[in-house]
Design an enzyme around this catalytic site. Structure first.
Site, PDB file in Angstrom:
ATOM      1  N   ALA A  10      26.231  -1.217  44.432  1.00  0.00           N
ATOM      2  CA  ALA A  10      24.923  -1.966  44.711  1.00  0.00           C
ATOM      3  C   ALA A  10      24.532  -1.643  45.895  1.00  0.00           C
ATOM      4  O   ALA A  10      24.889  -2.600  46.751  1.00  0.00           O
ATOM      5  CB  ALA A  10      24.857  -3.423  44.095  1.00  0.00           C
ATOM      6  N   GLY A  11      23.707  -0.690  46.534  1.00  0.00           N
ATOM      7  CA  GLY A  11      23.268  -0.460  47.572  1.00  0.00           C
ATOM      8  C   GLY A  11      23.853   0.832  47.975  1.00  0.00           C
ATOM      9  O   GLY A  11      25.125   0.824  48.431  1.00  0.00           O
ATOM     10  N   ALA A  17      27.284   4.481  51.273  1.00  0.00           N
ATOM     11  CA  ALA A  17      27.370   5.819  51.102  1.00  0.00           C
ATOM     12  C   ALA A  17      28.804   6.091  51.725  1.00  0.00           C
ATOM     13  O   ALA A  17      29.510   6.930  51.337  1.00  0.00           O
ATOM     14  CB  ALA A  17      26.084   6.288  51.858  1.00  0.00           C
ATOM     15  N   LYS A 107      28.231 -11.207  54.784  1.00  0.00           N
ATOM     16  CA  LYS A 107      28.721 -12.507  55.290  1.00  0.00           C
ATOM     17  C   LYS A 107      27.747 -13.608  55.331  1.00  0.00           C
ATOM     18  O   LYS A 107      27.721 -14.625  55.078  1.00  0.00           O
ATOM     19  CB  LYS A 107      28.869 -12.220  56.586  1.00  0.00           C
ATOM     20  CG  LYS A 107      27.948 -11.625  57.738  1.00  0.00           C
ATOM     21  CD  LYS A 107      28.029 -10.060  57.731  1.00  0.00           C
ATOM     22  CE  LYS A 107      26.892  -9.678  58.861  1.00  0.00           C
ATOM     23  NZ  LYS A 107      27.010  -8.096  58.855  1.00  0.00           N
ATOM     24  N   GLY A 136      34.223  -6.027  60.147  1.00  0.00           N
ATOM     25  CA  GLY A 136      34.425  -4.592  59.984  1.00  0.00           C
ATOM     26  C   GLY A 136      35.617  -4.051  59.561  1.00  0.00           C
ATOM     27  O   GLY A 136      36.209  -4.636  58.460  1.00  0.00           O
ATOM     28  N   ILE A 138      38.832  -4.384  60.625  1.00  0.00           N
ATOM     29  CA  ILE A 138      39.740  -5.099  61.098  1.00  0.00           C
ATOM     30  C   ILE A 138      40.102  -5.902  59.977  1.00  0.00           C
ATOM     31  O   ILE A 138      39.338  -6.799  59.451  1.00  0.00           O
ATOM     32  CB  ILE A 138      39.502  -6.202  62.300  1.00  0.00           C
ATOM     33  CG1 ILE A 138      39.068  -5.560  63.462  1.00  0.00           C
ATOM     34  CG2 ILE A 138      40.738  -7.161  62.617  1.00  0.00           C
ATOM     35  CD1 ILE A 138      38.531  -6.312  64.842  1.00  0.00           C
ATOM     36  N   LYS A 207      30.262 -15.298  60.142  1.00  0.00           N
ATOM     37  CA  LYS A 207      31.710 -14.803  60.221  1.00  0.00           C
ATOM     38  C   LYS A 207      32.836 -15.564  60.731  1.00  0.00           C
ATOM     39  O   LYS A 207      33.685 -15.964  60.007  1.00  0.00           O
ATOM     40  CB  LYS A 207      31.934 -13.377  61.094  1.00  0.00           C
ATOM     41  CG  LYS A 207      31.135 -12.306  60.886  1.00  0.00           C
ATOM     42  CD  LYS A 207      30.818 -11.193  61.899  1.00  0.00           C
ATOM     43  CE  LYS A 207      30.007 -10.004  61.357  1.00  0.00           C
ATOM     44  NZ  LYS A 207      29.843  -9.267  62.499  1.00  0.00           N
TER      45      LYS A 207
END
Length: 432
Positions: A10-11, A17, A107, A136, A138, A207
């Site tokens: 979704a997106g 991508a 998030k 990201g 990590i 986060k």
């Protein structure tokens, strides 16, 4: 080999991508590693004709992302639309209600509704993966949920926003002020046209709320995070920090105290000797202190197509392998209801910068305000005499450990002194 795990994305923005690209380029490797193929069946996009730099052949394109949540030929929905409510939440909750696993990088949504969504997933027996929502590429969520699960977390802290870290790093390296560096960051694409979400600390707070929930097995409490951004940090503060053998970083910090769980996001002075002080540019880092393992630190790129797609695919592999864990480690019904500790109860040392008239008795008035609140000084920096028509000079004071409430009372008195020419700048000092 087992039947493929069928994926709906979704997106199809940067992360969506990037996820398609990774799944296609590493298809054979991933099938070998998880025992079954990972197959993108469908994706949703507002502009179905846009060139996204990735091969979409064989992928069904839907204009309505909710179609993925109800499609019978999809096993897991990857939500990378974004937004704290609206269609993103509808997609996730509809997918879970229909018995589909969900992987998300959202998030903001989880910081506000994560506990509710986690309970829904648990009730339906499906997996909720959100490795990509924090830092990201990590793998910090998996580290907390699996690698460090045998430890009580004493403290965690980290650089959780690459935009702020880039700005503070560039300010230090160039000597320029915040507004000037922010404008360059926007031109380079590191900062949004409206940068408030990043520079005011909201992104890092989202986060941190998720990390705290995983680390301490408690409901997500975004409202309990104390938040300050970096707008007030000047080039002068960066220089004084260097003189104090420190660096200024925007950190998210959480720890268990006698008053409850403390969650804070704000600029910090950290010693140059601390490993996190050398994490520069757009990089993120998270340090976790466990009672048995000691201190561990994870560093890497906190955003971008590749790193975030890597985290999304890690969760997809977990789904394919059937490695389901409660989203916040502890079953939803047993999440601790421990209280949050307000910022006023925080104890620490402080950096205070004042722009004052160069007159006799100024420092005496300032130290009297601190003395009356039982705040003990550690050092003072003042270089030379004031020059120029305004006759103003910067003075920097650092304190010993004290309670935040006392420091705020003293600061209120100092701010009312007639010799002050600018609002005082207060930055917390962290012993890392």
């Amino acid at each position: 080999m087992s039947q493929p795990i069928r994926i709906g994305i979704a997106g199809l923005g940067t992360v969506g991508a990037g996820t398609v690209k990774l799944l296609r380029e590493h298809a054979e490797l991933l099938a070998l590693r998880c025992g079954r193929p990972l197959q993108v069946v469908a994706a949703s996009a507002r502009d179905r004709k846009k060139d996204r730099g990735v091969d979409l052949a064989g992928i069904r394109l839907e204009s309505d992302p909710l179609a993925l949540a109800t499609a019978p030929d999809i096993d897991v929905v990857v939500e990378v639309i974004g937004g704290s409510d609206g269609v993103a939440r509808q997609v996730i909750e509809t997918a879970i209600a229909g018995g589909k696993h969900v992987v998300t990088a959202n998030k903001a949504l989880l910081a506000l509704h994560g506990s509710t969504i986690a309970a829904q997933a648990e009730a339906k027996g499906v997996i909720l993966g959100f490795e990509a929502a924090v830092a990201g590429g990590i793998p910090i969520i998996k580290a907390l949920r699996e690698g460090l699960v045998g430890n009580r977390v004493k403290r965690l802290y980290g650089i959780l926003n690459g935009t702020c870290n880039y700005i503070l790093t560039t300010m230090r390296e160039s000597g320029r002020d915040f507004a000037d560096v922010l404008a360059d960051a926007q031109k380079l694409g590191y900062a949004e046209a409206d940068p408030s979400f990043d520079v005011d600390g909201i992104d890092a707070a989202h986060k941190l709320a998720l990390l705290t929930a995983v680390a301490y097995g408690r409901p997500v409490d975004f409202a309990g995070v104390y938040v300050e951004g970096i707008r007030k940090v000047g080039a002068l503060d960066i220089r004084f920090a260097e003189e104090l053998d420190c660096r200024i970083k925007l950190l998210g910090l959480a720890r268990e105290t006698e008053h409850g769980i403390e969650q804070r996001v704000h600029p910090c002075l950290v010693p140059k000797t601390a490993p996190i002080a050398s994490v520069d540019g757009v990089f993120n880092a998270v340090a976790v202190e466990g009672d048995f393992v000691g201190q561990t630190m994870f560093e890497g790129r906190g955003a971008g197509a590749g790193p975030t797609a890597s985290a999304v695919v890690a969760d997809l592999v977990a789904v394919a392998r059937g490695h389901g864990l409660p989203a916040f480690v502890v079953p939803a019904a047993r999440l601790a209801s421990s209280p949050g500790s307000p910022i006023e109860r925080h104890r620490g040392a402080y950096y205070l910068r004042l722009m004052v008239l160069d007159r006799p008795g100024v420092i005496a008035d300032v130290t009297a305000a601190l003395r009356d609140e039982q705040v003990s000084l550690e050092s003072m920096l003042q270089h030379g005499r004031a020059r120029g028509p305004d006759d103003t000079v910067p003075v920097v004071l650092t304190t010993h450990v004290t309670e935040e409430a006392a420091m705020r009372r003293a600061l209120q008195r100092i701010a009312g002194l007639a010799m002050l020419r600018e609002k005082p700048i207060l930055i917390r000092i962290e012993d890392l």
